[in-house]
Design a protein around this motif. Structure first.
Motif, PDB file in Angstrom:
ATOM      1  N   SER A  92      30.707  18.536 -37.819  1.00  0.00           N
ATOM      2  CA  SER A  92      31.134  19.931 -37.985  1.00  0.00           C
ATOM      3  C   SER A  92      31.002  20.691 -36.677  1.00  0.00           C
ATOM      4  CB  SER A  92      30.306  20.616 -39.075  1.00  0.00           C
ATOM      5  OG  SER A  92      30.527  20.031 -40.339  1.00  0.00           O
ATOM      6  N   VAL A 150      43.032  15.555 -38.989  1.00  0.00           N
ATOM      7  CA  VAL A 150      41.914  16.055 -39.785  1.00  0.00           C
ATOM      8  C   VAL A 150      40.865  14.949 -39.815  1.00  0.00           C
ATOM      9  CG1 VAL A 150      41.135  16.965 -42.001  1.00  0.00           C
ATOM     10  CG2 VAL A 150      43.477  17.416 -41.212  1.00  0.00           C
ATOM     11  N   TYR A 177      39.182  20.819 -34.111  1.00  0.00           N
ATOM     12  CA  TYR A 177      39.694  19.953 -35.170  1.00  0.00           C
ATOM     13  C   TYR A 177      39.292  20.484 -36.542  1.00  0.00           C
ATOM     14  CZ  TYR A 177      40.399  16.347 -31.563  1.00  0.00           C
ATOM     15  OH  TYR A 177      40.800  15.655 -30.453  1.00  0.00           O
ATOM     16  N   ARG A 178      40.061  20.121 -37.555  1.00  0.00           N
ATOM     17  CA  ARG A 178      39.622  20.313 -38.930  1.00  0.00           C
ATOM     18  C   ARG A 178      38.770  19.119 -39.328  1.00  0.00           C
ATOM     19  NH1 ARG A 178      44.883  20.738 -42.283  1.00  0.00           N
ATOM     20  NH2 ARG A 178      43.366  20.868 -44.001  1.00  0.00           N
ATOM     21  N   GLY A 190      32.854  25.893 -40.538  1.00  0.00           N
ATOM     22  CA  GLY A 190      34.295  25.816 -40.759  1.00  0.00           C
ATOM     23  C   GLY A 190      34.774  24.530 -41.378  1.00  0.00           C
ATOM     24  N   SER A 191      33.875  23.650 -41.784  1.00  0.00           N
ATOM     25  CA  SER A 191      34.261  22.371 -42.371  1.00  0.00           C
ATOM     26  C   SER A 191      34.473  22.502 -43.876  1.00  0.00           C
ATOM     27  CB  SER A 191      33.191  21.308 -42.101  1.00  0.00           C
ATOM     28  OG  SER A 191      33.020  21.118 -40.717  1.00  0.00           O
ATOM     29  N   GLN A 192      35.222  21.574 -44.418  1.00  0.00           N
ATOM     30  CA  GLN A 192      35.391  21.462 -45.865  1.00  0.00           C
ATOM     31  C   GLN A 192      34.449  20.375 -46.363  1.00  0.00           C
ATOM     32  OE1 GLN A 192      39.370  20.455 -47.090  1.00  0.00           O
ATOM     33  NE2 GLN A 192      38.839  20.296 -49.258  1.00  0.00           N
ATOM     34  N   TYR A 233      44.809  12.342 -41.842  1.00  0.00           N
ATOM     35  CA  TYR A 233      43.369  12.108 -41.935  1.00  0.00           C
ATOM     36  C   TYR A 233      42.962  10.945 -41.039  1.00  0.00           C
ATOM     37  CZ  TYR A 233      43.047  15.318 -45.867  1.00  0.00           C
ATOM     38  OH  TYR A 233      43.075  16.439 -46.658  1.00  0.00           O
TER      39      TYR A 233
END
Length: 348
Positions: A77, A63, A85-86, A107-109, A139
C-alpha cells in the motif's frame, strides 16, 4: 539528518535490542519495524515492485494484487501510493482491523475472505486472486509465495546488514512465513566467510516443514500449504512454538517497554528455548523482529480476545523459560504433557 521525498527511502537498518536483561540469554534482536510500512515487508515490497517494473510487467494502468495476512499488504500500500499504482489486498478474517484500516487509509482496496477451503484461508485467498487475474489482465499478481524477489530482498539487504553488525555471528534465528526472509538470509550466510547456524522458527499448526495442520490465530508466521520458496537444505534446525508461548514472550517484552508483534514473540520464545539447551558461552546470536506491536493491540494484547481463544490460564507461567523444550523431554518434577514445541535438527 535524513530528508526524504518518498516513504521507501527511509528504513532503520542497524537497531538491535540485547535481550539478556529480560530473558537471561544474550540475544540481539534486529528491529525491522522502523519504517513507514512498519515491518520488514517493506524490503520485500520494494524488491518485487521494482523488479516487475524493470521486467515490464507493471504498467501505468496496472492494478497490483496480492494475498497477505497484513504486513506485506501495508508495505505494498505504501509503495503503490508512492508510485501511483492501484493496489488490491486479498486477506482473511484473521487480519487485524488496524492493518485493514491502514491499507484503506493509504488508498488501497481490501477484500476479506470469510470462509476457508480445503487448503485453509490461504488456499481460499489464492483461489480468489487467480480468478481475479483470469478475469482482467490489468491485475498484476506479484505472488510473494513464489516470487524470487521475496528472498532476494533479504539476500541483498537484511543478511548483509546483520553481517556488518556481527562479523562473528554464530547462530541466526529467523521466523518462517513465506520463508522469503529465511531463504534470503540462509543463502547469504552459506556463502559467508564463516559458518552460521540457521534456525528456522515456525508456529505449531503450520505445515511448512511437514508438521500437522492446526489452528493458528496469530498472523505473521506459519503456512497452511508448503511454501514454494522453501529449500530445507539451507536450514540447520526447525523449532515450532505454541501460540500461548508467543503471547507470553510478547507480554514479557512489553512489560520491559518493548511492544512487538506476534511473529517476534514466536521467534524470541523459540530462540530462548534453543539457547536454554546449548552452551552459550562466547556465542553470538541474532534474531529478527519483523514488526512492532501497535497493530495487535486489539488481539495479541487484548485480554478478552486472548482468554476467549486460549483459556483463563493463558497468562500463567509467564516467567522463564518462555521457550519450550524439545519434544519428548520433561523436567523430573513435572508431569509429562504435550510438548510446547517440536524441535528438529538436520545436517546440511
Amino acid at each position: 539528518m535524513p530528508v526524504i521525498s518518498v516513504p521507501q527511502a527511509f528504513n532503520e537498518e542497524d537497531l538491535y535490542v540485547d535481550l539478556r536483561p529480560i530473558f537471561g540469554h544474550s540475544l540481539f534482536l534486529k528491529c525491522e519495524g522502523f519504517n513507514f510500512a512498519g515491518s520488514i515487508k517493506l524490503k520485500t515490497a520494494i524488491e518485487m515492485v521494482e523488479t516487475a517494473e524493470r521486467d515490464g510487467v507493471l504498467k501505468p494502468e496496472s492494478v497490483i494484487v496480492e494475498s497477505s495476512s497484513g504486513n506485506l499488504g501495508v508495505a505494498l500500500s505504501v509503495i503503490a501510493a508512492s508510485k501511483g499504482y492501484r493496489f488490491l489486498c486479498v486477506t482473511d478474517s484473521r487480519c487485524n482491523l488496524a492493518t485493514r484500516l491502514m491499507m484503506e487509509a493509504l488508498g488501497s482496496q481490501v477484500h476479506v475472505i470469510a470462509a476457508q477451503n480445503a487448503r485453509g484461508f490461504l488456499g481460499a485467498r489464492l483461489d480468489y486472486v487467480r480468478a481475479l487475474c483470469d478475469s482482467d489482465d490489468r491485475y498484476v499478481w506479484l505472488s510473494q509465495y513464489t516470487n524470487p524477489s521475496n528472498w532476494k530482498a533479504h539476500y541483498r539487504r537484511t543478511a548483509p546488514e546483520i553481517a556488518r553488525g556481527f562479523p562473528h555471528l554464530d547462530v541466526l534465528f529467523v521466523g518462517a512465513g513465506t520463508t522469503g526472509t529465511l531463504m534470503g538470509c540462509a543463502r547469504y550466510f552459506q556463502e559467508w566467510h564463516r559458518p552460521v547456524r540457521i534456525v528456522a522458527i515456525d508456529s505449531v499448526g503450520s505445515v511448512s516443514f511437514g508438521g500437522p495442520p492446526g489452528r493458528r490465530m496469530i498472523p505473521g508466521l506459519g503456512m497452511s500449504v508448503r511454501p514454494p520458496l522453501l529449500d530445507e537444505a539451507y536450514v540447520d534446525e526447525v523449532i515450532h512454538v505454541e501460540e500461548v508461548n508467543t503471547i507470553r514472550a510478547c507480554r514479557r517484552l512489553a512489560r520491559r517497554g518493548f511492544l512487538f508483534g506476534g511473529s517476534t514473540g514466536t521467534v524470541v520464545s523459540g530462540a530462548m528455548g534453543w539457547l536454554d539447551q546449548h552452551d552459550t558461552r562466547d556465542l553470538t546470536a541474532v534474531a529478527i523482529a519483523a514488526d512492532l506491536g501497535e497493530r495487535y493491540l486489539d488481539t495479541l494484547y487484548q485480554t478478552n480476545w486472548l482468554q476467549a481463544l486460549y483459556g483463563e490460564d493463558v497468562f500463567d507461567s509467564e516467567e522463564p523459560p518462555v521457550g519450550s523444550r524439545p519434544a519428548g523431554t520433561h523436567p523430573a518434577d513435572e508431569a509429562p504433557r504435550p510438548a510446547d514445541r517440536q524441535h528438529r535438527t538436520r545436517s546440511r
